[in-house]
Structures are given as structure tokens and as C-alpha cells.
Write a protein that holds these residues in place. Structure first.
Motif, short mmCIF file in Angstrom:
data_model
loop_
_atom_site.label_atom_id
_atom_site.label_comp_id
_atom_site.label_asym_id
_atom_site.label_seq_id
_atom_site.Cartn_x
_atom_site.Cartn_y
_atom_site.Cartn_z
N VAL A 1 0.86 -1.18 0.00
CA VAL A 1 0.00 0.00 0.00
C VAL A 1 0.89 1.23 0.00
O VAL A 1 1.75 1.38 0.88
CB VAL A 1 -0.93 0.02 1.24
CG1 VAL A 1 -1.80 1.28 1.22
CG2 VAL A 1 -1.78 -1.22 1.29
N GLY A 2 0.72 2.08 -0.98
CA GLY A 2 1.57 3.26 -1.10
C GLY A 2 0.83 4.54 -0.83
O GLY A 2 -0.21 4.81 -1.44
N THR A 3 1.34 5.34 0.10
CA THR A 3 0.72 6.63 0.41
C THR A 3 1.72 7.77 0.26
O THR A 3 1.56 8.82 0.86
CB THR A 3 0.15 6.64 1.84
OG1 THR A 3 1.22 6.36 2.77
CG2 THR A 3 -0.93 5.59 2.01
N GLY A 4 2.76 7.55 -0.52
CA GLY A 4 3.76 8.59 -0.72
C GLY A 4 3.55 9.31 -2.04
O GLY A 4 2.44 9.43 -2.54
N GLY B 1 6.48 8.66 -7.35
CA GLY B 1 7.58 7.71 -7.54
C GLY B 1 7.36 6.45 -6.74
O GLY B 1 7.61 5.33 -7.22
N LEU B 2 6.87 6.61 -5.52
CA LEU B 2 6.59 5.46 -4.66
C LEU B 2 5.47 4.62 -5.23
O LEU B 2 5.57 3.38 -5.30
CB LEU B 2 6.22 5.95 -3.26
CG LEU B 2 5.75 4.88 -2.27
CD1 LEU B 2 6.91 3.97 -1.89
CD2 LEU B 2 5.14 5.51 -1.04
N VAL B 3 4.38 5.27 -5.65
CA VAL B 3 3.24 4.54 -6.20
C VAL B 3 3.66 3.79 -7.47
O VAL B 3 3.28 2.63 -7.67
CB VAL B 3 2.06 5.49 -6.48
CG1 VAL B 3 0.94 4.76 -7.21
CG2 VAL B 3 1.54 6.09 -5.17
N LYS B 4 4.44 4.43 -8.31
CA LYS B 4 4.90 3.78 -9.55
C LYS B 4 5.72 2.54 -9.22
O LYS B 4 5.56 1.49 -9.86
CB LYS B 4 5.73 4.77 -10.38
CG LYS B 4 6.20 4.20 -11.70
CD LYS B 4 6.99 5.24 -12.49
CE LYS B 4 7.48 4.66 -13.82
NZ LYS B 4 8.26 5.66 -14.59
N ALA B 5 6.60 2.65 -8.23
CA ALA B 5 7.43 1.51 -7.85
C ALA B 5 6.57 0.36 -7.34
O ALA B 5 6.84 -0.81 -7.63
CB ALA B 5 8.44 1.93 -6.78
N ILE B 6 5.53 0.67 -6.58
CA ILE B 6 4.63 -0.35 -6.06
C ILE B 6 3.90 -1.06 -7.19
O ILE B 6 3.79 -2.29 -7.21
CB ILE B 6 3.63 0.27 -5.06
CG1 ILE B 6 4.34 0.55 -3.74
CG2 ILE B 6 2.42 -0.63 -4.85
CD1 ILE B 6 3.50 1.29 -2.74
N LEU B 7 3.42 -0.28 -8.16
CA LEU B 7 2.67 -0.87 -9.26
C LEU B 7 3.55 -1.72 -10.18
O LEU B 7 3.06 -2.57 -10.91
CB LEU B 7 1.98 0.23 -10.06
CG LEU B 7 0.93 1.06 -9.30
CD1 LEU B 7 0.27 2.08 -10.21
CD2 LEU B 7 -0.12 0.16 -8.66
N GLN B 8 4.87 -1.49 -10.14
CA GLN B 8 5.79 -2.25 -10.96
C GLN B 8 6.44 -3.41 -10.19
O GLN B 8 7.31 -4.09 -10.72
CB GLN B 8 6.88 -1.33 -11.51
CG GLN B 8 6.36 -0.30 -12.51
CD GLN B 8 7.44 0.68 -12.97
OE1 GLN B 8 8.48 0.83 -12.32
NE2 GLN B 8 7.21 1.34 -14.10
N SER B 9 5.98 -3.63 -8.96
CA SER B 9 6.63 -4.62 -8.10
C SER B 9 6.24 -6.05 -8.42
O SER B 9 6.92 -6.99 -8.01
CB SER B 9 6.28 -4.33 -6.64
OG SER B 9 4.90 -4.58 -6.40
N GLY B 10 5.12 -6.24 -9.13
CA GLY B 10 4.63 -7.59 -9.38
C GLY B 10 3.72 -8.10 -8.28
O GLY B 10 3.14 -9.18 -8.41
N LYS B 11 3.57 -7.35 -7.21
CA LYS B 11 2.67 -7.70 -6.11
C LYS B 11 1.38 -6.90 -6.26
O LYS B 11 1.32 -5.91 -6.99
CB LYS B 11 3.31 -7.37 -4.75
CG LYS B 11 4.66 -8.01 -4.50
CD LYS B 11 4.56 -9.50 -4.28
CE LYS B 11 5.91 -10.15 -4.04
NZ LYS B 11 6.51 -9.81 -2.75
#
Length: 286
Positions: free
Chosen positions: A23-26, A29-39
Motif C-alpha cells: 500500500v503506497g501513500t507517498g 515515484g513510490l506509487v509507480k514503484a509499487i505498481l511495478q513490483s509484481g505484487k
């Protein structure tokens, strides 16, 4: 808790087999990294919630709501009121009632000083940013003032006040209108009529589809704004906090996820639903 979180520490957490959801609340850049994590990722988006006060509004209610909402937790919450658009015919009365509610209304000179103190601008090549997107891209809050008490922020320009909210009357292209400031300093913009207020509010919200509110006694104005702003949370005659259950009928939420589409998140968004289907066998009773 990570003492000093970075994108590198996020990457390490995301790669762990013990982690199934992020869950990203930053920032973006943070949200993009989360969406590209595969999770599975739930991404909270930025918010720049506008408030409209029209000519039919109960001004006592509007002033109390705006003061309480914009000063709550020093306006750190993404759901908090970040700018107000008020019809010119009631603007003076609204500002007077804001003062009565406890706000400190800055003079034009004080507003200019405070803007220079709390906002900084990236270097640009002689081009003045004009649109809401351009203004938001080059102007940024000064980190030292983010989340601080209004009294301490005002003290930085030599103003002594115990108010929880500083208010400044500004033009529509003022950077504070378009930047998510995350501090208890609220810009108020005068508008000729409800249509101008709606147009400006939609531009300031910048398509985040996050939160907005309106104080009005005219249901047609409320409907018109609600359709135009199209936010996940839309409050009428109360602060945006009403949308998450604060003194109203809204429900609490872990985060307001814009980029990934969940909107108001809850336990269902953060858990896996399991189904025990009994087709045949000892537990079959019908």
C-alpha cells in the motif's frame, strides 16, 4: 517501520516472499514503484481538495466547517481542505465569519511575505507557469513548515497569533491554490459566480478525483459541482472529513486509493476472500 525509508528499502520489502500486498501513500515515484513490483498494489494519489462557498450558503456553518477542516491535524491529511472559492457577493461576510471562528486573515503584505516563506519554486527558463498543472509542477512547499502549527508559521514572518489557521485572499493563479501545501495556510479566491467557482475548483483539483466539498443552500449548484468535480469524496455543508466518518455518515478508510481505483479502502480491499464450497460429503445437509 523503516527508520529512513527510500525506494531501495521499498524494493527490498517488495521482493520479500513474506509480502503479498503493498500500500503506497507517498509520492508518485513510490506509487509507480509499487505498481511495478509484481505484487498486488493499492496506490494512494495526491489530493488538492477545493471548497466552494456559494451565495446561498449558511456562512456560519461554512466558516466553522472550513476552519475546523483545514486546521485539522495542521492540514497534513490529503483529504483536508486546501483552497476555497467563494462567490464575491458573500466573500467579505465569509472572511469576517472565518475570523470569528478563529482564523487569522493576513493582510496583502503579510500574504506576500508568507508565500515567500512557505513555498519555493524550481528554476524555469523565463517562462511563467500559467495552468494549474504547470504551477503545481514548479512550486513546492518548504518542508520545514509542512505540518507545523499555524502560530509557528506566522511567527516566521513576525506575526504573533494563537490561531490554528492562517487565511490569505489571493488571485486564482496564486501557487498556494494549486499546490498541495500540507500546512494550515488556506488561500481564498473570490469568484464572480458559481460557474466560475466550479471551473476554478475543477482546475485546482487537477483531476485527482480525490475530495471536495461545497457549502450551499441550492441543490442545483451542489449537483452541478458534484458532477463536474467527480471526486471519490464529495461533502455538502460539512468539511471533507465528513466523507471518512468524522461527525457524519461517511465511513473510515485506511487510504484513499486514486491511481489504482479502489477509492475508499476498507478491510475487503486489504484481505483475500476465501470460499469453502461443500459439494458433497459429510457436511452436506440438504
Amino acid at each position: 517501520m523503516v527508520k529512513e525509508p527510500t525506494l531501495e528499502t521499498l524494493s527490498e520489502i517488495a521482493k520479500s516472499p513474506l509480502v503479498n500486498m503493498l500500500v503506497g501513500t507517498g509520492g508518485p515515484g513510490l506509487v509507480k514503484a509499487i505498481l511495478q513490483s509484481g505484487k498486488k498494489g493499492v496506490g494512494a494519489g495526491a489530493g488538492n481538495p477545493p471548497v466552494i462557498v456559494d451565495a446561498t450558503a449558511n456562512l456560519d456553518l461554512a466558516a466553522a466547517g472550513v476552519y475546523g477542516g483545514a486546521s485539522f491535524d495542521n492540514n497534513l491529511l490529503c483529504i483536508g481542505e486546501k483552497e476555497v472559492f467563494v462567490e464575491d457577493s458573500v466573500a467579505d461576510d465569509f472572511l469576517t465569519k472565518l475570523e470569528s471562528a478563529g482564523a487569522y486573515v493576513l493582510t496583502a503584505e503579510e500574504a506576500e511575505k508568507l508565500t515567500a516563506e512557505i513555498l519555493t519554486m524550481d528554476e524555469i527558463d523565463g517562462v511563467k507557469p500559467c495552468t494549474a498543472q504547470e504551477i503545481a509542477r514548479v512550486w513546492h512547499p518548504v518542508k520545514e513548515h509542512v505540518g507545523q502549527d499555524a502560530s509557528d508559521i506566522l511567527k516566521s514572518i513576525g506575526v504573533e497569533s494563537e490561531s490554528r489557521l492562517a487565511v490569505m485572499v489571493v488571485d486564482n493563479d496564486h501557487p498556494l491554490v494549486h499546490v498541495e501545501q500540507m500546512m494550515p495556510v488556506l488561500p481564498v479566491v473570490r469568484c464572480a459566480n458559481i460557474d466560475e467557482a466550479i471551473e476554478r475548483a475543477v482546475a485546482a483539483e487537477r483531476g485527482n478525483k480525490h475530495s471536495a466539498c461545497i457549502y450551499s443552500g441550492n441543490i442545483e449548484n451542489v449537483t452541478k459541482f458534484g458532477r463536474a468535480i467527480n471526486t471519490t469524496i464529495f461533502a455538502h455543508n460539512g468539511p471533507t472529513l465528513s466523507g471518512v466518518g468524522y461527525n457524519a455518515e461517511g465511513t473510515s478508510t485506511f487510504t484513499i486509493a486514486g491511481p489504482t481505483g479502489e477509492g475508499i479502502t476498507n478491510a475487503y480491499s486489504f484481505t483475500r476472500a476465501r470460499r469453502f464450497a461443500i459439494a458433497q460429503g459429510g457436511l452436506r445437509i440438504v
